[in-house]
Scaffold this active site. Structure first.
Site, mmCIF file in Angstrom:
data_model
loop_
_atom_site.group_PDB
_atom_site.id
_atom_site.type_symbol
_atom_site.label_atom_id
_atom_site.label_comp_id
_atom_site.label_asym_id
_atom_site.label_seq_id
_atom_site.Cartn_x
_atom_site.Cartn_y
_atom_site.Cartn_z
ATOM 1 C CE1 TYR A 177 -3.611 -1.717 -0.577
ATOM 2 C CE2 TYR A 177 -4.168 -1.454 1.654
ATOM 3 C CZ TYR A 177 -4.496 -1.956 0.357
ATOM 4 O OH TYR A 177 -5.749 -2.687 0.166
ATOM 5 C CE LYS B 284 1.279 -15.082 -6.785
ATOM 6 N NZ LYS B 284 0.378 -16.439 -7.071
ATOM 7 C CG ASP C 286 -2.758 -17.241 -6.317
ATOM 8 O OD1 ASP C 286 -2.127 -17.396 -5.177
ATOM 9 O OD2 ASP C 286 -2.427 -17.502 -7.397
ATOM 10 C CG ASP D 27 -7.702 -3.667 2.877
ATOM 11 O OD1 ASP D 27 -8.622 -3.998 3.795
ATOM 12 O OD2 ASP D 27 -7.583 -2.903 2.033
ATOM 13 C CG ASP E 273 -13.177 -6.056 2.679
ATOM 14 O OD1 ASP E 273 -12.914 -5.749 4.104
ATOM 15 O OD2 ASP E 273 -13.528 -5.147 2.060
HETATM 16 P P1 ATP Z 1 -12.906 1.167 1.835
HETATM 17 O O1 ATP Z 1 -12.154 0.714 0.815
HETATM 18 O O2 ATP Z 1 -13.036 2.525 2.410
HETATM 19 O O3 ATP Z 1 -12.939 -0.200 3.105
HETATM 20 P P2 ATP Z 1 -15.006 -0.193 0.340
HETATM 21 O O4 ATP Z 1 -14.606 0.393 -0.979
HETATM 22 O O5 ATP Z 1 -14.326 -1.548 0.934
HETATM 23 O O6 ATP Z 1 -14.401 1.025 1.369
HETATM 24 P P3 ATP Z 1 -17.576 -0.273 1.798
HETATM 25 O O7 ATP Z 1 -17.735 1.205 2.140
HETATM 26 O O8 ATP Z 1 -17.003 -0.942 2.698
HETATM 27 O O9 ATP Z 1 -16.650 -0.243 0.450
HETATM 28 O O10 ATP Z 1 -18.885 -0.771 1.244
HETATM 29 C C1 ATP Z 1 -18.796 -2.058 0.444
HETATM 30 C C2 ATP Z 1 -20.172 -2.575 0.467
HETATM 31 O O11 ATP Z 1 -20.760 -2.941 1.684
HETATM 32 C C3 ATP Z 1 -21.265 -1.542 0.206
HETATM 33 O O12 ATP Z 1 -22.361 -2.194 -0.740
HETATM 34 C C4 ATP Z 1 -21.871 -1.014 1.602
HETATM 35 O O13 ATP Z 1 -23.118 -0.548 1.308
HETATM 36 C C5 ATP Z 1 -21.695 -2.406 2.187
HETATM 37 N N1 ATP Z 1 -21.512 -2.154 3.624
HETATM 38 C C6 ATP Z 1 -20.249 -1.566 4.293
HETATM 39 N N2 ATP Z 1 -20.606 -1.537 5.601
HETATM 40 C C7 ATP Z 1 -21.695 -1.783 5.810
HETATM 41 C C8 ATP Z 1 -22.574 -1.777 7.122
HETATM 42 N N3 ATP Z 1 -21.723 -1.583 8.187
HETATM 43 N N4 ATP Z 1 -23.647 -2.217 7.172
HETATM 44 C C9 ATP Z 1 -24.304 -2.533 5.917
HETATM 45 N N5 ATP Z 1 -23.576 -2.546 4.687
HETATM 46 C C10 ATP Z 1 -22.366 -2.239 4.613
#
Ligand code: ATP
Length: 352
Positions: free
Chosen positions: A131, A184, A217, A241, A245
């Site tokens: 990053y 990796k 991967d 990161d 997710d």
């Molecule tokens: P970042 O890169 O800043 O972490 P991101 O691009 O990963 O952000 P998010 O803002 O985390 O994106 O959102 C990804 C998806 O998950 C969106 O559709 C959002 O509505 C959903 N989401 C994220 N957090 C929540 C929450 N607390 N409750 C419900 N939905 C959420």
């Protein structure tokens, strides 16, 4: 001291709302923490601080000096998500956290889940790696020699690898005693190879913990195929990161993904998810991720500052789980509750 109020033990914790759904989930978390700590006879002395888009309006900066100065005095704070992509270009990248990023992914009984038996923790190095916004003392680590060529520098150091590896192995020693090192090294042989090798060296100091390693991967596929088999995953910044997710969504929802960032002396609760601008202001945000992040923070502060926060942390986790198990959940978990309704249901359990 003879004054009654002086006998109430308190601890100062910073409170930074942030952007998007932050102004919804941060106050919800504060109410739940207040209820839980009151039940064990202690209190949080909240220190609200400006941050994010609203701070650009009020202080001309998303991370004003007053916030930075106050944070140097605090050992703990709760930070809402920030949507730095929406800031004017000169302010982007200022709110990047550092340290060791601990991100559990654990299915909540009663909530919709692709991997209902998942119970793992991603331990993510968060100061360097690939990053480019956080791996240089000065400059961003990304540069363009011509408008058509873009380069980014990845940084891996032995010191940061050792630090994150100890965090992972310490944690695994208290869990199911298994660490998976994710790298990796077949492609990024020098950088992620160093990460893998140093983690393996540190692992030898923890003979009770079983170690294996995976390419990132392959790890993505394995999380989908048999995510319940993993205990602690240690990895570099960007891989962590992404994998956290993925794990969060497999275990339930990004909206349940708790996270703390910690250094030796300070810790910050910040949900793994972002500002979710697509649902901001609609009362639909799931506050669980930040609530559970705050519980992790309380647990840590409780142990270090010798205050009864750990019991409050356990009560919060139990109340969240029981609320979801009783069928109260926000839309991302398949429920119909609003942020406020879910929060009220957790508070009712804490007060019961
Ligand atoms: P970042 O890169 O800043 O972490 P991101 O691009 O990963 O952000 P998010 O803002 O985390 O994106 O959102 C990804 C998806 O998950 C969106 O559709 C959002 O509505 C959903 N989401 C994220 N957090 C929540 C929450 N607390 N409750 C419900 N939905 C959420």
């Amino acid at each position: 001291m003879t004054d009654d109020t002086a006998t109430l033990q308190t601890h100062r914790i910073g409170l930074l709302e942030g952007d998007g759904i932050g102004p919804e989930i941060v106050p919800a978390t504060r109410r739940i923490v207040d209820t839980a700590v009151a039940a064990v006879g202690v209190a949080v002395d909240w220190v609200p601080l400006p941050v994010g888009a609203s701070a650009i309006e009020t202080h001309g900066n998303p991370l004003p000096q007053v916030t930075l100065d106050t944070l140097t005095e605090l050992d703990a704070w709760i930070l809402g998500p920030h949507d730095s992509a929406s800031y004017p270009p000169e302010f982007r990248g200022q709110l990047t956290p550092g340290g060791r990023n601990i991100r559990p992914a654990c299915a909540l009984p009663g909530a919709a889940s692709v991997s209902p038996k998942m119970d793992l923790v991603v331990v993510r190095e968060n100061t360097e790696g690939f990053y480019a916004d956080r791996n240089m003392a000065v400059g961003s680590g990304e540069f363009m020699p011509t408008p058509d060529i873009a380069l980014a520098v990845g940084v891996i150091t032995r010191a940061a690898c050792e630090r994150i590896a100890h965090t992972a192995f310490d944690l695994a020693s208290r869990r199911r005693k298994r660490v998976t090192i994710v790298h990796k090294a077949n492609v990024l042989a020098r950088t992620t190879g160093l990460f893998r090798d140093v983690c393996q060296e540190v692992g030898r100091l923890y003979p009770s913990v079983t170690v294996d390693d995976q390419h990132v991967d392959a790890m993505a596929a394995l999380l989908v195929r048999r995510g319940a088999d993993f205990d602690v995953i240690v990895t570099e910044n960007m891989f962590g990161d992404i994998l956290s997710d993925l794990a969060a969504e497999l275990s339930g929802s990004l909206g349940t993904a708790a996270s703390i960032n910690a250094s030796r002396t300070k810790a910050m609760a910040q949900a793994a998810h972002g500002a979710a601008p697509d649902i901001a202001g609609q009362g639909r945000a799931n506050p669980i991720a930040l609530i559970l992040s705050a519980a992790m923070l309380l647990d840590r502060v409780g142990a270090r500052a010798d205050i009864e926060f750990s019991a409050a942390a356990r009560a919060i986790e139990d109340a969240v789980r029981a609320t979801v198990a009783a069928g109260v959940a926000t839309a991302d978990l398949g429920g119909t509750a609003s942020t406020d309704e879910f929060t009220a249901a957790v508070i009712a359990r804490l007060e019961a």
